[in-house]
Write a protein that holds these residues in place. Structure first.
Motif, PDB file in Angstrom:
ATOM      1  N   THR A 191       0.959  -1.417   0.119  1.00  0.00           N
ATOM      2  CA  THR A 191      -0.026   0.010  -0.038  1.00  0.00           C
ATOM      3  C   THR A 191       0.733   1.230   0.054  1.00  0.00           C
ATOM      4  O   THR A 191       0.395   2.428  -0.356  1.00  0.00           O
ATOM      5  CB  THR A 191      -1.075   0.070   1.136  1.00  0.00           C
ATOM      6  N   CYS A 192       2.136   1.240   0.411  1.00  0.00           N
ATOM      7  CA  CYS A 192       2.879   2.535   0.417  1.00  0.00           C
ATOM      8  C   CYS A 192       3.308   2.642  -0.950  1.00  0.00           C
ATOM      9  O   CYS A 192       3.985   3.932  -1.133  1.00  0.00           O
ATOM     10  CB  CYS A 192       4.228   2.223   1.415  1.00  0.00           C
ATOM     11  N   THR A 193       3.246   1.914  -2.273  1.00  0.00           N
ATOM     12  CA  THR A 193       3.571   2.231  -3.315  1.00  0.00           C
ATOM     13  C   THR A 193       2.851   3.414  -3.910  1.00  0.00           C
ATOM     14  O   THR A 193       3.165   3.971  -4.884  1.00  0.00           O
ATOM     15  CB  THR A 193       3.328   1.208  -4.275  1.00  0.00           C
ATOM     16  N   HIS A 194       1.590   3.905  -3.379  1.00  0.00           N
ATOM     17  CA  HIS A 194       0.917   4.981  -3.814  1.00  0.00           C
ATOM     18  C   HIS A 194       1.892   6.313  -3.805  1.00  0.00           C
ATOM     19  O   HIS A 194       1.502   7.380  -4.652  1.00  0.00           O
ATOM     20  CB  HIS A 194      -0.255   5.272  -3.079  1.00  0.00           C
ATOM     21  N   HIS A 195       2.857   6.250  -2.912  1.00  0.00           N
ATOM     22  CA  HIS A 195       3.851   7.274  -3.058  1.00  0.00           C
ATOM     23  C   HIS A 195       4.667   7.531  -4.268  1.00  0.00           C
ATOM     24  O   HIS A 195       5.025   8.627  -4.755  1.00  0.00           O
ATOM     25  CB  HIS A 195       4.589   7.381  -2.135  1.00  0.00           C
TER      26      HIS A 195
END
Length: 121
Positions: free
Chosen positions: A28-32
């Protein structure tokens, strides 16, 4: 930078290498990585000073709401109380979750920049 040098220059993403970080948190941190390029492509406009001001206001609001509405961490209930007290419980995501959403309670322990540390309550 991590994939080339094997280290994080500032440390804000180092939590991705912690043993207690779940795979879903890593995904989910890949949205950055894709949010800003996608927004720029979708708007077909350059960033302006007004958009930067709006971004600062949104981030500040997110941090304040995260500090108010989310605890820094949670212990997951267990039938064996002594198991919760063990030092290893903090390393096991099934017993302990370090939340600290938007770094609203403190910066990651890996960040050594004193001037950005949040004052303690």
């Amino acid at each position: 930078v991590y994939f080339v040098t094997g280290r994080f220059p500032v440390g804000v993403a180092k939590y991705l290498t912690w043993t207690q970080t779940l795979w879903i948190d890593k995904m989910t941190c890949t949205h950055h990585l894709w949010t800003i390029p996608l927004a720029l492509y979708g708007s077909r406009q350059p960033l302006t000073l007004d958009s930067y001001k709006l971004n600062v206001a949104i981030v500040a609001t997110h941090v304040l709401l995260s500090r108010w509405l989310t605890s820094e961490s949670i212990m997951i209930a267990s039938k064996d109380a002594s198991e919760e007290q063990s030092a290893n419980a903090r390393q096991d995501p099934s017993k302990y979750r370090y939340l600290n959403v938007n770094l609203s309670h403190s910066l990651w322990k890996d960040i050594k920049l004193d001037f950005v540390q949040i004052s303690r309550d």
